[in-house]
Design a protein around this motif. Structure first.
Motif, PDB file in Angstrom:
ATOM      1  N   LEU A 131       0.828  -1.203   0.000  1.00 21.21           N
ATOM      2  CA  LEU A 131       0.000   0.000   0.000  1.00 21.21           C
ATOM      3  C   LEU A 131       0.866   1.258   0.000  1.00 21.21           C
ATOM      4  CD1 LEU A 131      -2.834   1.164   0.007  1.00 21.21           C
ATOM      5  CD2 LEU A 131      -2.840   0.992   2.498  1.00 21.21           C
ATOM      6  N   SER A 132       1.955   1.223   0.737  1.00 25.43           N
ATOM      7  CA  SER A 132       2.882   2.359   0.759  1.00 25.43           C
ATOM      8  C   SER A 132       3.454   2.613  -0.634  1.00 25.43           C
ATOM      9  CB  SER A 132       4.015   2.089   1.748  1.00 25.43           C
ATOM     10  OG  SER A 132       4.964   3.129   1.709  1.00 25.43           O
ATOM     11  N   GLN A 133       3.770   1.539  -1.358  1.00 24.25           N
ATOM     12  CA  GLN A 133       4.288   1.694  -2.719  1.00 24.25           C
ATOM     13  C   GLN A 133       3.230   2.271  -3.656  1.00 24.25           C
ATOM     14  OE1 GLN A 133       5.891  -2.151  -3.868  1.00 24.25           O
ATOM     15  NE2 GLN A 133       7.941  -1.517  -3.258  1.00 24.25           N
ATOM     16  N   VAL A 134       1.967   1.877  -3.458  1.00 19.99           N
ATOM     17  CA  VAL A 134       0.883   2.430  -4.273  1.00 19.99           C
ATOM     18  C   VAL A 134       0.767   3.935  -4.024  1.00 19.99           C
ATOM     19  CG1 VAL A 134      -1.630   2.472  -4.585  1.00 19.99           C
ATOM     20  CG2 VAL A 134      -0.426   0.284  -4.454  1.00 19.99           C
ATOM     21  N   GLU A 135       0.844   4.333  -2.752  1.00 26.88           N
ATOM     22  CA  GLU A 135       0.718   5.755  -2.416  1.00 26.88           C
ATOM     23  C   GLU A 135       1.897   6.573  -2.928  1.00 26.88           C
ATOM     24  OE1 GLU A 135      -0.090   6.547   1.672  1.00 26.88           O
ATOM     25  OE2 GLU A 135      -2.130   5.725   1.570  1.00 26.88           O
ATOM     26  N   ARG A 136       3.031   5.917  -3.151  1.00 30.46           N
ATOM     27  CA  ARG A 136       4.205   6.624  -3.682  1.00 30.46           C
ATOM     28  C   ARG A 136       4.347   6.422  -5.192  1.00 30.46           C
ATOM     29  NH1 ARG A 136       8.859   4.275  -0.908  1.00 30.46           N
ATOM     30  NH2 ARG A 136       7.461   2.606  -0.247  1.00 30.46           N
ATOM     31  N   ASP A 137       3.297   5.888  -5.823  1.00 30.61           N
ATOM     32  CA  ASP A 137       3.277   5.647  -7.274  1.00 30.61           C
ATOM     33  C   ASP A 137       4.414   4.736  -7.720  1.00 30.61           C
ATOM     34  OD1 ASP A 137       0.957   7.223  -8.027  1.00 30.61           O
ATOM     35  OD2 ASP A 137       2.153   8.977  -7.515  1.00 30.61           O
ATOM     36  N   MET A 138       4.820   3.835  -6.833  1.00 29.87           N
ATOM     37  CA  MET A 138       5.878   2.876  -7.177  1.00 29.87           C
ATOM     38  C   MET A 138       5.292   1.524  -7.556  1.00 29.87           C
ATOM     39  SD  MET A 138       8.581   3.836  -4.161  1.00 29.87           S
ATOM     40  CE  MET A 138       9.752   2.566  -4.647  1.00 29.87           C
ATOM     41  N   SER A 139       3.993   1.337  -7.290  1.00 27.37           N
ATOM     42  CA  SER A 139       3.312   0.104  -7.651  1.00 27.37           C
ATOM     43  C   SER A 139       1.957   0.474  -8.235  1.00 27.37           C
ATOM     44  CB  SER A 139       3.133  -0.777  -6.410  1.00 27.37           C
ATOM     45  OG  SER A 139       2.497  -1.990  -6.756  1.00 27.37           O
ATOM     46  N   GLU A 140       1.573  -0.196  -9.309  1.00 29.49           N
ATOM     47  CA  GLU A 140       0.313   0.122  -9.966  1.00 29.49           C
ATOM     48  C   GLU A 140      -0.770  -0.872  -9.541  1.00 29.49           C
ATOM     49  OE1 GLU A 140      -1.323   0.291 -14.514  1.00 29.49           O
ATOM     50  OE2 GLU A 140       0.663   1.109 -14.104  1.00 29.49           O
ATOM     51  N   PRO A 141      -1.802  -0.373  -8.852  1.00 25.88           N
ATOM     52  CA  PRO A 141      -2.858  -1.280  -8.398  1.00 25.88           C
ATOM     53  C   PRO A 141      -3.733  -1.739  -9.565  1.00 25.88           C
ATOM     54  CG  PRO A 141      -3.441   0.981  -7.896  1.00 25.88           C
ATOM     55  CD  PRO A 141      -2.045   1.019  -8.457  1.00 25.88           C
ATOM     56  N   SER A 142      -4.291  -2.928  -9.429  1.00 23.49           N
ATOM     57  CA  SER A 142      -5.204  -3.443 -10.449  1.00 23.49           C
ATOM     58  C   SER A 142      -6.562  -2.770 -10.291  1.00 23.49           C
ATOM     59  CB  SER A 142      -5.365  -4.956 -10.292  1.00 23.49           C
ATOM     60  OG  SER A 142      -6.072  -5.231  -9.082  1.00 23.49           O
ATOM     61  N   ILE A 143      -7.437  -2.989 -11.246  1.00 21.87           N
ATOM     62  CA  ILE A 143      -8.794  -2.442 -11.164  1.00 21.87           C
ATOM     63  C   ILE A 143      -9.501  -2.999  -9.937  1.00 21.87           C
ATOM     64  CG2 ILE A 143     -11.034  -2.311 -12.302  1.00 21.87           C
ATOM     65  CD1 ILE A 143      -8.793  -0.621 -13.563  1.00 21.87           C
ATOM     66  N   SER A 144      -9.311  -4.279  -9.663  1.00 21.83           N
ATOM     67  CA  SER A 144      -9.918  -4.892  -8.486  1.00 21.83           C
ATOM     68  C   SER A 144      -9.402  -4.238  -7.203  1.00 21.83           C
ATOM     69  CB  SER A 144      -9.615  -6.392  -8.477  1.00 21.83           C
ATOM     70  OG  SER A 144     -10.130  -6.996  -7.308  1.00 21.83           O
ATOM     71  N   ASP A 145      -8.073  -3.984  -7.155  1.00 17.00           N
ATOM     72  CA  ASP A 145      -7.486  -3.307  -6.001  1.00 17.00           C
ATOM     73  C   ASP A 145      -8.120  -1.933  -5.816  1.00 17.00           C
ATOM     74  OD1 ASP A 145      -5.635  -5.354  -5.415  1.00 17.00           O
ATOM     75  OD2 ASP A 145      -4.152  -4.523  -6.807  1.00 17.00           O
ATOM     76  N   LEU A 146      -8.236  -1.188  -6.904  1.00 19.59           N
ATOM     77  CA  LEU A 146      -8.788   0.172  -6.828  1.00 19.59           C
ATOM     78  C   LEU A 146     -10.245   0.157  -6.372  1.00 19.59           C
ATOM     79  CD1 LEU A 146      -7.224   1.882  -9.955  1.00 19.59           C
ATOM     80  CD2 LEU A 146      -6.830   2.462  -7.557  1.00 19.59           C
TER      81      LEU A 146
END
Length: 200
Positions: free
Chosen positions: A51-66
């Motif tokens: 989640l921290s990586q998602v918030e730092r735009d280092m990991s791209e979440p899937s549509i399901s994640d979003l």
């Protein structure tokens, strides 16, 4: 405008939002709700690191994640998608009229669009359209300071138990008080609403 909106199912898309501000927006939304990374990660069944990586735009979440994240944060899935991607040189600076992000559920006859480029400022600016004969069903009381400016139409506002009628050119302020709006008229009412801190 309600503090939490129900997330709704957006049309299925094949790609996650490409906006470079997605992570920053997610972080701002989480903080506005007083939630920690650990709390959201636990609800999602994911690691704090992810989640921290998602918030730092280092990991791209899937549509399901979003979809799950939107549900945890109480925002519609559509808010995480820009209608039209801004050119790189305009990102974070300009929001074109046709590229505003929709906000809220629209359930009470209120259509909201984000005028701010993202949610990383100390405030957010929202374009609000109140449908004819619409009404906020339950008063809101949130820890914000808000100022509205009427562009067209009329609204009946109840702020801290006092009733006001506002029309084009009028402005109003709400500070940590319960409020409710109604548009009992036959034409839409349109306002620009500034909210600090951001709650969407």
């Amino acid at each position: 405008m309600e503090f939490f909106h129900k997330a709704w199912e957006a049309p299925v898309n094949t790609q996650a939002p490409s906006s470079a501000t997605l992570g920053a927006d997610l972080r701002a939304l989480r903080k506005a709700r007083g939630l920690t990374l650990s709390e959201i990660a636990a609800r999602l069944g994911r690691s704090v690191g992810w989640l921290s990586q998602v918030e730092r735009d280092m990991s791209e979440p899937s549509i399901s994640d979003l979809r799950q994240i939107a549900g945890c944060l109480g925002v519609p899935m559509s808010m995480l998608f820009a209608h039209a991607a801004a050119p790189a040189e305009e990102q974070g600076y300009v929001v074109r009229a046709g590229a505003r992000r929709p906000m809220g559920s629209g359930e009470e006859g209120l259509i909201e669009e984000l005028l701010s480029p993202d949610l990383t400022d100390d405030f957010e600016m929202v374009h609000s359209t109140f449908a004819p004969q619409s009404r906020m069903q339950t008063p809101a009381n949130r820890p914000t300071q808000e100022v509205g400016y009427m562009l067209s139409g009329r609204l009946e506002l109840t702020i801290g138990g006092r009733v006001f009628s506002v029309g084009p050119g009028d402005s109003f302020r709400i500070r940590h008080e319960p409020y409710q709006w109604a548009n009992p008229y036959d034409e839409p009412a349109v306002a620009v609403w500034v909210i600090a801190p951001p709650v969407y």
